[in-house]
Design a protein around this motif. Structure first.
Motif, PDB file in Angstrom:
ATOM      1  N   PHE A   1      99.196  34.908  -6.076  1.00  0.00           N
ATOM      2  CA  PHE A   1      99.786  35.734  -7.132  1.00  0.00           C
ATOM      3  C   PHE A   1     100.395  34.848  -8.208  1.00  0.00           C
ATOM      4  N   PRO A   2     100.196  35.211  -9.473  1.00  0.00           N
ATOM      5  CA  PRO A   2      99.345  36.311  -9.950  1.00  0.00           C
ATOM      6  C   PRO A   2      97.865  35.976  -9.795  1.00  0.00           C
ATOM      7  N   LYS A   3      97.080  36.974  -9.457  1.00  0.00           N
ATOM      8  CA  LYS A   3      95.669  36.758  -9.121  1.00  0.00           C
ATOM      9  C   LYS A   3      94.839  36.678 -10.399  1.00  0.00           C
ATOM     10  N   ARG A   4      94.974  35.563 -11.077  1.00  0.00           N
ATOM     11  CA  ARG A   4      94.256  35.314 -12.329  1.00  0.00           C
ATOM     12  C   ARG A   4      94.277  33.815 -12.595  1.00  0.00           C
ATOM     13  N   LEU A   5      93.526  33.408 -13.600  1.00  0.00           N
ATOM     14  CA  LEU A   5      93.586  32.021 -14.039  1.00  0.00           C
ATOM     15  C   LEU A   5      94.933  31.750 -14.700  1.00  0.00           C
ATOM     16  N   GLY A   6      95.404  30.529 -14.558  1.00  0.00           N
ATOM     17  CA  GLY A   6      96.599  30.141 -15.284  1.00  0.00           C
ATOM     18  C   GLY A   6      96.316  30.064 -16.767  1.00  0.00           C
ATOM     19  N   LEU A   7      97.330  30.307 -17.578  1.00  0.00           N
ATOM     20  CA  LEU A   7      97.162  30.274 -19.025  1.00  0.00           C
ATOM     21  C   LEU A   7      97.599  28.910 -19.567  1.00  0.00           C
ATOM     22  N   PRO A   8      96.823  28.326 -20.480  1.00  0.00           N
ATOM     23  CA  PRO A   8      97.272  27.082 -21.107  1.00  0.00           C
ATOM     24  C   PRO A   8      98.673  27.212 -21.715  1.00  0.00           C
ATOM     25  N   GLU A   9      98.993  28.404 -22.206  1.00  0.00           N
ATOM     26  CA  GLU A   9     100.329  28.633 -22.773  1.00  0.00           C
ATOM     27  C   GLU A   9     101.423  28.508 -21.722  1.00  0.00           C
ATOM     28  N   GLU A  10     101.094  28.822 -20.462  1.00  0.00           N
ATOM     29  CA  GLU A  10     102.079  28.669 -19.389  1.00  0.00           C
ATOM     30  C   GLU A  10     102.335  27.195 -19.097  1.00  0.00           C
ATOM     31  N   PHE A  11     101.285  26.400 -19.164  1.00  0.00           N
ATOM     32  CA  PHE A  11     101.446  24.949 -19.052  1.00  0.00           C
ATOM     33  C   PHE A  11     102.349  24.446 -20.169  1.00  0.00           C
ATOM     34  N   ALA A  12     102.087  24.901 -21.391  1.00  0.00           N
ATOM     35  CA  ALA A  12     102.857  24.452 -22.546  1.00  0.00           C
ATOM     36  C   ALA A  12     104.324  24.851 -22.435  1.00  0.00           C
ATOM     37  N   ARG A  13     104.590  26.038 -21.899  1.00  0.00           N
ATOM     38  CA  ARG A  13     105.991  26.465 -21.737  1.00  0.00           C
ATOM     39  C   ARG A  13     106.716  25.576 -20.736  1.00  0.00           C
ATOM     40  N   LEU A  14     105.999  25.124 -19.714  1.00  0.00           N
ATOM     41  CA  LEU A  14     106.616  24.214 -18.751  1.00  0.00           C
ATOM     42  C   LEU A  14     106.908  22.863 -19.404  1.00  0.00           C
ATOM     43  N   VAL A  15     106.036  22.406 -20.285  1.00  0.00           N
ATOM     44  CA  VAL A  15     106.298  21.178 -21.044  1.00  0.00           C
ATOM     45  C   VAL A  15     107.602  21.319 -21.839  1.00  0.00           C
ATOM     46  N   ILE A  16     107.762  22.448 -22.508  1.00  0.00           N
ATOM     47  CA  ILE A  16     108.985  22.685 -23.281  1.00  0.00           C
ATOM     48  C   ILE A  16     110.206  22.645 -22.369  1.00  0.00           C
TER      49      ILE A  16
END
Length: 258
Positions: free
Chosen positions: A219-234
Protein backbone atom coordinates in the motif's frame (compact mmCIF):
# COMPACT_ATOMS: atom_id res chain seq x y z
CA UNK A 1 18.51 24.78 5.62
CA UNK A 2 16.84 27.67 3.85
CA UNK A 3 16.00 26.68 0.28
CA UNK A 4 14.93 30.02 -1.18
CA UNK A 5 17.69 31.85 -3.05
CA UNK A 6 20.10 28.92 -2.60
CA UNK A 7 21.65 26.79 -5.33
CA UNK A 8 21.21 23.07 -6.03
CA UNK A 9 22.84 20.63 -8.44
CA UNK A 10 20.79 17.72 -9.78
CA UNK A 11 22.58 15.02 -11.77
CA UNK A 12 20.40 13.24 -14.30
CA UNK A 13 18.25 16.33 -13.93
CA UNK A 14 16.68 16.31 -17.40
CA UNK A 15 14.34 13.34 -16.92
CA UNK A 16 12.66 11.01 -14.44
CA UNK A 17 13.38 11.45 -10.75
CA UNK A 18 16.00 14.10 -11.48
CA UNK A 19 13.58 16.29 -13.42
CA UNK A 20 10.87 15.97 -10.74
CA UNK A 21 13.46 16.99 -8.17
CA UNK A 22 14.65 19.95 -10.21
CA UNK A 23 11.05 21.17 -10.61
CA UNK A 24 10.40 20.86 -6.86
CA UNK A 25 13.59 22.72 -5.98
CA UNK A 26 12.81 25.49 -8.45
CA UNK A 27 9.29 25.77 -7.01
CA UNK A 28 10.88 26.13 -3.58
CA UNK A 29 12.79 29.17 -4.83
CA UNK A 30 16.15 27.57 -5.56
CA UNK A 31 18.50 28.15 -8.46
CA UNK A 32 19.08 24.78 -10.10
CA UNK A 33 21.93 23.37 -12.20
CA UNK A 34 21.10 20.32 -14.29
CA UNK A 35 24.05 17.95 -14.85
CA UNK A 36 23.19 15.56 -17.69
CA UNK A 37 24.65 14.05 -20.84
CA UNK A 38 21.59 14.87 -22.97
CA UNK A 39 22.36 18.30 -24.41
CA UNK A 40 19.20 18.52 -26.53
CA UNK A 41 16.97 17.77 -23.56
CA UNK A 42 19.08 20.08 -21.41
CA UNK A 43 18.22 23.07 -23.58
CA UNK A 44 14.54 22.15 -23.45
CA UNK A 45 14.49 21.79 -19.65
CA UNK A 46 16.27 25.11 -19.20
CA UNK A 47 13.53 26.80 -21.23
CA UNK A 48 10.82 25.03 -19.25
CA UNK A 49 12.26 25.81 -15.80
CA UNK A 50 13.32 29.36 -16.64
CA UNK A 51 16.68 30.46 -18.00
CA UNK A 52 17.23 33.05 -15.26
CA UNK A 53 17.47 30.51 -12.44
CA UNK A 54 18.31 27.31 -14.31
CA UNK A 55 21.65 26.24 -15.75
CA UNK A 56 22.36 23.17 -17.89
CA UNK A 57 25.84 21.66 -17.81
CA UNK A 58 26.69 18.82 -20.19
CA UNK A 59 28.30 16.48 -17.68
CA UNK A 60 29.67 12.94 -17.56
CA UNK A 61 29.47 12.05 -13.86
CA UNK A 62 32.29 9.50 -14.29
CA UNK A 63 34.78 12.10 -15.50
CA UNK A 64 36.62 14.29 -12.98
CA UNK A 65 37.36 17.09 -15.45
CA UNK A 66 33.77 17.18 -16.71
CA UNK A 67 32.30 17.42 -13.21
CA UNK A 68 34.90 19.95 -12.04
CA UNK A 69 34.19 22.19 -15.02
CA UNK A 70 30.43 21.96 -14.42
CA UNK A 71 30.84 22.88 -10.74
CA UNK A 72 32.95 25.87 -11.73
CA UNK A 73 30.19 26.98 -14.13
CA UNK A 74 27.62 26.77 -11.33
CA UNK A 75 29.80 28.77 -8.93
CA UNK A 76 30.46 31.41 -11.57
CA UNK A 77 26.75 31.77 -12.38
CA UNK A 78 25.04 31.26 -9.01
CA UNK A 79 27.71 31.34 -6.31
CA UNK A 80 27.65 28.94 -3.37
CA UNK A 81 26.22 25.42 -3.73
CA UNK A 82 24.06 24.17 -0.87
CA UNK A 83 22.34 21.05 -2.25
CA UNK A 84 23.47 18.23 -4.54
CA UNK A 85 21.04 15.47 -5.56
CA UNK A 86 22.50 12.52 -7.48
CA UNK A 87 19.91 10.95 -9.79
CA UNK A 88 22.07 10.00 -12.78
CA UNK A 89 22.06 6.27 -13.36
CA UNK A 90 21.39 3.28 -15.60
CA UNK A 91 19.52 0.02 -15.01
CA UNK A 92 20.62 -2.73 -17.41
CA UNK A 93 19.33 -6.28 -16.98
CA UNK A 94 21.75 -9.17 -17.44
CA UNK A 95 21.89 -12.57 -15.77
CA UNK A 96 25.25 -13.77 -14.51
CA UNK A 97 25.01 -16.62 -17.03
CA UNK A 98 22.70 -16.55 -20.04
CA UNK A 99 20.53 -19.45 -21.26
CA UNK A 100 23.58 -21.01 -22.93
CA UNK A 101 25.62 -20.62 -19.73
CA UNK A 102 27.80 -17.91 -21.25
CA UNK A 103 28.98 -15.35 -18.67
CA UNK A 104 27.64 -11.82 -18.64
CA UNK A 105 29.89 -9.24 -20.34
CA UNK A 106 32.30 -7.81 -17.79
CA UNK A 107 32.24 -4.44 -19.55
CA UNK A 108 28.52 -3.99 -18.85
CA UNK A 109 29.00 -4.73 -15.15
CA UNK A 110 31.90 -2.27 -14.97
CA UNK A 111 29.98 0.40 -16.88
CA UNK A 112 27.00 0.14 -14.53
CA UNK A 113 29.19 0.54 -11.46
CA UNK A 114 31.10 3.39 -13.11
CA UNK A 115 27.95 5.40 -13.80
CA UNK A 116 25.84 4.57 -10.74
CA UNK A 117 28.38 4.15 -7.96
CA UNK A 118 31.67 5.71 -9.07
CA UNK A 119 29.78 8.58 -10.70
CA UNK A 120 27.87 9.29 -7.50
CA UNK A 121 31.06 9.26 -5.45
CA UNK A 122 32.89 11.41 -7.98
CA UNK A 123 30.22 14.13 -7.94
CA UNK A 124 29.91 13.99 -4.15
CA UNK A 125 33.62 14.35 -3.46
CA UNK A 126 33.99 17.31 -5.83
CA UNK A 127 30.84 19.09 -4.65
CA UNK A 128 31.84 18.47 -1.03
CA UNK A 129 35.18 20.16 -1.70
CA UNK A 130 33.31 23.19 -3.07
CA UNK A 131 30.94 23.23 -0.08
CA UNK A 132 33.82 22.97 2.38
CA UNK A 133 35.17 26.34 1.20
CA UNK A 134 31.85 28.07 1.77
CA UNK A 135 30.68 29.94 4.84
CA UNK A 136 28.06 28.11 6.94
CA UNK A 137 24.52 29.04 5.92
CA UNK A 138 23.11 29.10 9.46
CA UNK A 139 24.06 29.30 13.11
CA UNK A 140 24.40 25.52 13.35
CA UNK A 141 27.37 25.48 10.98
CA UNK A 142 25.59 23.76 8.10
CA UNK A 143 27.32 24.14 4.74
CA UNK A 144 25.33 21.81 2.50
CA UNK A 145 23.71 18.45 1.88
CA UNK A 146 24.42 15.58 -0.52
CA UNK A 147 21.46 13.35 -1.41
CA UNK A 148 22.03 10.10 -3.31
CA UNK A 149 19.66 7.79 -5.17
CA UNK A 150 19.96 4.09 -4.38
CA UNK A 151 17.17 1.53 -4.89
CA UNK A 152 15.44 -1.20 -2.96
CA UNK A 153 17.36 -3.45 -5.37
CA UNK A 154 20.35 -2.57 -3.22
CA UNK A 155 18.69 -4.70 -0.54
CA UNK A 156 16.64 -7.21 -2.59
CA UNK A 157 18.09 -7.43 -6.06
CA UNK A 158 16.08 -9.50 -8.49
CA UNK A 159 17.15 -11.99 -11.15
CA UNK A 160 19.17 -10.16 -13.79
CA UNK A 161 19.98 -7.23 -11.50
CA UNK A 162 23.47 -8.23 -10.36
CA UNK A 163 25.21 -5.11 -11.66
CA UNK A 164 22.39 -2.70 -10.79
CA UNK A 165 21.91 -4.15 -7.29
CA UNK A 166 25.66 -4.09 -6.61
CA UNK A 167 25.89 -0.43 -7.65
CA UNK A 168 22.94 0.60 -5.49
CA UNK A 169 24.14 -1.44 -2.51
CA UNK A 170 27.43 0.43 -2.82
CA UNK A 171 25.62 3.77 -2.61
CA UNK A 172 23.77 2.59 0.52
CA UNK A 173 27.05 1.36 2.00
CA UNK A 174 28.94 4.62 1.50
CA UNK A 175 26.20 6.86 2.94
CA UNK A 176 27.07 6.57 6.64
CA UNK A 177 30.88 6.69 6.32
CA UNK A 178 30.63 9.66 3.97
CA UNK A 179 28.33 11.44 6.44
CA UNK A 180 30.90 10.76 9.16
CA UNK A 181 33.73 11.98 6.93
CA UNK A 182 32.00 15.29 6.27
CA UNK A 183 30.28 15.89 9.61
CA UNK A 184 33.01 18.18 10.89
CA UNK A 185 32.47 20.44 7.89
CA UNK A 186 28.72 20.74 8.40
CA UNK A 187 27.88 18.74 5.26
CA UNK A 188 25.13 16.13 5.60
CA UNK A 189 24.78 12.98 3.46
CA UNK A 190 21.57 11.01 2.96
CA UNK A 191 20.25 8.47 0.47
CA UNK A 192 16.80 7.63 -0.88
CA UNK A 193 16.12 4.03 -1.94
CA UNK A 194 13.05 4.17 -4.21
CA UNK A 195 10.87 1.19 -5.05
CA UNK A 196 8.92 0.89 -8.29
CA UNK A 197 8.59 4.48 -9.47
CA UNK A 198 6.50 5.84 -12.33
CA UNK A 199 9.38 7.20 -14.38
CA UNK A 200 9.13 7.53 -18.18
CA UNK A 201 11.26 4.40 -18.61
CA UNK A 202 8.88 2.27 -16.56
CA UNK A 203 5.70 3.87 -17.92
CA UNK A 204 6.87 2.92 -21.42
CA UNK A 205 6.60 -0.76 -20.49
CA UNK A 206 3.45 -2.74 -21.41
CA UNK A 207 0.53 -2.36 -19.02
CA UNK A 208 0.74 -6.06 -18.17
CA UNK A 209 4.28 -5.52 -16.86
CA UNK A 210 3.23 -2.46 -14.88
CA UNK A 211 0.28 -4.34 -13.39
CA UNK A 212 2.53 -7.22 -12.34
CA UNK A 213 4.89 -4.80 -10.62
CA UNK A 214 2.16 -2.94 -8.72
CA UNK A 215 0.40 -6.15 -7.66
CA UNK A 216 3.14 -6.92 -5.13
CA UNK A 217 3.11 -3.46 -3.50
CA UNK A 218 1.25 -3.62 -0.14
CA UNK A 219 0.00 0.00 0.00
CA UNK A 220 -0.61 2.23 -1.76
CA UNK A 221 -1.04 -0.30 -4.56
CA UNK A 222 0.37 1.82 -7.37
CA UNK A 223 3.64 3.02 -8.80
CA UNK A 224 5.50 5.61 -6.79
CA UNK A 225 5.33 9.14 -8.14
CA UNK A 226 8.49 11.05 -9.07
CA UNK A 227 6.92 13.98 -7.22
CA UNK A 228 6.92 11.89 -4.04
CA UNK A 229 10.64 11.32 -4.44
CA UNK A 230 11.10 15.07 -4.92
CA UNK A 231 9.09 15.87 -1.78
CA UNK A 232 11.37 13.60 0.21
CA UNK A 233 14.38 15.48 -1.20
CA UNK A 234 12.84 18.73 0.05
CA UNK A 235 12.25 17.23 3.50
CA UNK A 236 15.79 15.85 3.75
CA UNK A 237 17.14 19.27 2.85
CA UNK A 238 15.06 21.12 5.42
CA UNK A 239 15.34 18.62 8.29
CA UNK A 240 18.84 19.18 9.68
CA UNK A 241 18.76 16.18 12.03
CA UNK A 242 18.51 13.67 9.18
CA UNK A 243 22.08 12.60 8.42
CA UNK A 244 23.80 9.38 7.39
CA UNK A 245 20.44 7.78 6.64
CA UNK A 246 19.02 5.70 3.80
CA UNK A 247 15.24 5.96 3.50
CA UNK A 248 13.16 3.46 1.56
CA UNK A 249 10.37 4.97 -0.53
CA UNK A 250 8.51 1.87 -1.66
CA UNK A 251 5.00 1.40 -0.23
CA UNK A 252 6.35 -1.42 2.01
CA UNK A 253 7.42 -3.44 -1.04
CA UNK A 254 9.96 -6.22 -0.54
CA UNK A 255 11.12 -7.54 -3.90
CA UNK A 256 10.88 -11.22 -4.77
CA UNK A 257 13.36 -13.04 -7.00
CA UNK A 258 11.54 -11.89 -10.16
Amino acid sequence: MQLSQSTAIVTGGCSGLGLATAIALRNAGMQVALFDVNTELGAQRTDELGKTDTLFCATDVRDEASVSQAIAEVQSRFGEIRVCVNCAGVAPAQRTLNRDNHPAPLAQFQSTLDINLVGTFNVNRLVAAAMASQHPCNEHGERGILINTASIAGYEGQIGQTAYAASKAGIIGMTLPMARDLAGLGIRVNTIAPGVMGTPMLLAMPETVQDALTASIPFPKRLGLPEEFARLVIHLTENAYLNGETIRLDGALRMGPK
